[in-house]
Design a protein around this motif. Structure first.
Motif, PDB file in Angstrom:
ATOM      1  N   ARG A  19       0.850  -1.187   0.000  1.00  9.49           N
ATOM      2  CA  ARG A  19       0.000   0.000   0.000  1.00  9.49           C
ATOM      3  C   ARG A  19       0.876   1.223   0.000  1.00  9.49           C
ATOM      4  N   LEU A  20       0.690   2.051  -1.012  1.00 16.17           N
ATOM      5  CA  LEU A  20       1.417   3.307  -1.117  1.00 16.17           C
ATOM      6  C   LEU A  20       0.567   4.439  -0.540  1.00 16.17           C
ATOM      7  N   SER A  21       1.244   5.370   0.096  1.00 17.95           N
ATOM      8  CA  SER A  21       0.572   6.526   0.673  1.00 17.95           C
ATOM      9  C   SER A  21       1.298   7.791   0.242  1.00 17.95           C
ATOM     10  N   PHE A  29      -4.918  24.881  -1.551  1.00 23.51           N
ATOM     11  CA  PHE A  29      -6.265  25.435  -1.478  1.00 23.51           C
ATOM     12  C   PHE A  29      -7.284  24.504  -2.104  1.00 23.51           C
ATOM     13  N   ARG A  30      -6.963  23.951  -3.270  1.00 21.05           N
ATOM     14  CA  ARG A  30      -7.922  23.100  -3.969  1.00 21.05           C
ATOM     15  C   ARG A  30      -7.169  22.076  -4.807  1.00 21.05           C
ATOM     16  N   ILE A  31      -7.616  20.835  -4.733  1.00 20.80           N
ATOM     17  CA  ILE A  31      -7.025  19.755  -5.516  1.00 20.80           C
ATOM     18  C   ILE A  31      -8.081  19.221  -6.462  1.00 20.80           C
ATOM     19  N   LEU A  32      -7.786  19.208  -7.742  1.00 23.51           N
ATOM     20  CA  LEU A  32      -8.742  18.704  -8.720  1.00 23.51           C
ATOM     21  C   LEU A  32      -8.709  17.183  -8.810  1.00 23.51           C
ATOM     22  N   ALA A  33      -7.519  16.626  -8.717  1.00 27.28           N
ATOM     23  CA  ALA A  33      -7.371  15.179  -8.835  1.00 27.28           C
ATOM     24  C   ALA A  33      -6.073  14.754  -8.182  1.00 27.28           C
ATOM     25  N   MET A  34      -6.073  13.510  -7.710  1.00 30.95           N
ATOM     26  CA  MET A  34      -4.876  12.897  -7.136  1.00 30.95           C
ATOM     27  C   MET A  34      -4.601  11.632  -7.930  1.00 30.95           C
ATOM     28  N   GLY A  35      -3.351  11.394  -8.214  1.00 29.35           N
ATOM     29  CA  GLY A  35      -3.058  10.223  -9.026  1.00 29.35           C
ATOM     30  C   GLY A  35      -1.730   9.589  -8.694  1.00 29.35           C
ATOM     31  N   TRP A  36      -1.541   8.394  -9.241  1.00 29.15           N
ATOM     32  CA  TRP A  36      -0.283   7.662  -9.142  1.00 29.15           C
ATOM     33  C   TRP A  36       0.211   7.356 -10.553  1.00 29.15           C
ATOM     34  N   TYR A  37       1.492   7.573 -10.744  1.00 27.23           N
ATOM     35  CA  TYR A  37       2.166   7.280 -11.996  1.00 27.23           C
ATOM     36  C   TYR A  37       3.333   6.359 -11.698  1.00 27.23           C
ATOM     37  N   ARG A  38       3.850   5.704 -12.725  1.00 38.98           N
ATOM     38  CA  ARG A  38       5.041   4.889 -12.535  1.00 38.98           C
ATOM     39  C   ARG A  38       5.961   5.047 -13.738  1.00 38.98           C
ATOM     40  N   GLN A  39       7.233   4.807 -13.472  1.00 37.86           N
ATOM     41  CA  GLN A  39       8.228   5.015 -14.507  1.00 37.86           C
ATOM     42  C   GLN A  39       9.403   4.083 -14.280  1.00 37.86           C
ATOM     43  N   ALA A  40       9.788   3.395 -15.330  1.00 35.92           N
ATOM     44  CA  ALA A  40      10.995   2.577 -15.316  1.00 35.92           C
ATOM     45  C   ALA A  40      12.104   3.353 -16.022  1.00 35.92           C
ATOM     46  N   PRO A  41      13.363   3.062 -15.706  1.00 38.50           N
ATOM     47  CA  PRO A  41      14.473   3.769 -16.346  1.00 38.50           C
ATOM     48  C   PRO A  41      14.386   3.696 -17.871  1.00 38.50           C
ATOM     49  N   ALA A  49      -3.284   5.222 -11.872  1.00 41.93           N
ATOM     50  CA  ALA A  49      -4.645   5.427 -11.386  1.00 41.93           C
ATOM     51  C   ALA A  49      -4.807   6.882 -10.988  1.00 41.93           C
ATOM     52  N   VAL A  50      -6.028   7.371 -11.099  1.00 43.79           N
ATOM     53  CA  VAL A  50      -6.322   8.738 -10.701  1.00 43.79           C
ATOM     54  C   VAL A  50      -7.709   8.782 -10.074  1.00 43.79           C
ATOM     55  N   ILE A  51      -7.877   9.660  -9.104  1.00 37.88           N
ATOM     56  CA  ILE A  51      -9.176   9.878  -8.486  1.00 37.88           C
ATOM     57  C   ILE A  51      -9.434  11.377  -8.449  1.00 37.88           C
ATOM     58  N   THR A  52     -10.614  11.774  -8.917  1.00 37.99           N
ATOM     59  CA  THR A  52     -10.943  13.190  -8.955  1.00 37.99           C
ATOM     60  C   THR A  52     -11.502  13.650  -7.612  1.00 37.99           C
ATOM     61  N   SER A  53     -11.678  14.944  -7.482  1.00 40.19           N
ATOM     62  CA  SER A  53     -12.251  15.492  -6.252  1.00 40.19           C
ATOM     63  C   SER A  53     -13.678  15.002  -6.056  1.00 40.19           C
ATOM     64  N   ASN A  76      -5.657  15.642   2.643  1.00 42.32           N
ATOM     65  CA  ASN A  76      -4.850  15.746   1.415  1.00 42.32           C
ATOM     66  C   ASN A  76      -3.925  14.552   1.263  1.00 42.32           C
ATOM     67  N   THR A  77      -4.520  13.363   1.365  1.00 43.29           N
ATOM     68  CA  THR A  77      -3.772  12.121   1.273  1.00 43.29           C
ATOM     69  C   THR A  77      -4.404  11.219   0.223  1.00 43.29           C
ATOM     70  N   VAL A  78      -3.551  10.538  -0.534  1.00 39.32           N
ATOM     71  CA  VAL A  78      -4.045   9.564  -1.499  1.00 39.32           C
ATOM     72  C   VAL A  78      -3.324   8.244  -1.256  1.00 39.32           C
ATOM     73  N   LEU A  79      -4.077   7.156  -1.371  1.00 37.45           N
ATOM     74  CA  LEU A  79      -3.548   5.816  -1.157  1.00 37.45           C
ATOM     75  C   LEU A  79      -3.668   5.000  -2.434  1.00 37.45           C
TER      76      LEU A  79
END
Length: 116
Positions: A19-21, A29-41, A49-53, A76-79
């Motif tokens: 579980r990532l946090s 002040f305002r967050i429109l969306a929270m998301g997770w991205y990944r990247q390999a070298p 994944a993304v979750i909107t307000s 202001n936390t996303v899991l």
């Protein structure tokens, strides 16, 4: 100044869970969306994944049914709950908060390694 602080990465065997946090330090002040991205070298950063307000979630096809994104807007936390992990999920994972005006914040990245 706002920072995003990530935690929860690590090494796990295939089929395991992590579980990532990601929490914001500082005032946003305002967050429109929270998301997770990944990247390999050598690769481009890709959306996981993304979750909107409003609570709408979107997942990349390869993680549907295995990963779940959730948020605590008051904190202001996303899991990102990651189950049935596969070796191809191995990457550095970054959280992202999108704000009005086209700006965003990025976390420092956390390594997820899945052994076969």
């Amino acid at each position: 100044q706002v920072r995003l602080v990530e935690s929860g990465g690590g090494l796990v065997q295939a089929g395991g869970s992590l579980r990532l946090s990601c929490a914001a330090v500082g005032s946003i002040f305002r967050i429109l969306a929270m998301g997770w991205y990944r990247q390999a070298p050598g690769n481009q950063r890709e959306l996981v994944a993304v979750i909107t307000s409003g609570g709408t979630t979107t997942y990349t096809d390869s993680v549907k049914g295995r990963f779940t994104i959730s948020r605590d807007g008051a904190k202001n936390t996303v899991l990102l709950q990651m189950n049935n992990l596969k070796p191809e999920d191995t990457d550095v994972y970054y959280c992202n908060f999108r704000i009005p005006g086209g700006g965003d914040y990025w976390g420092q990245g956390t390594q997820v390694t899945v052994s076969s």
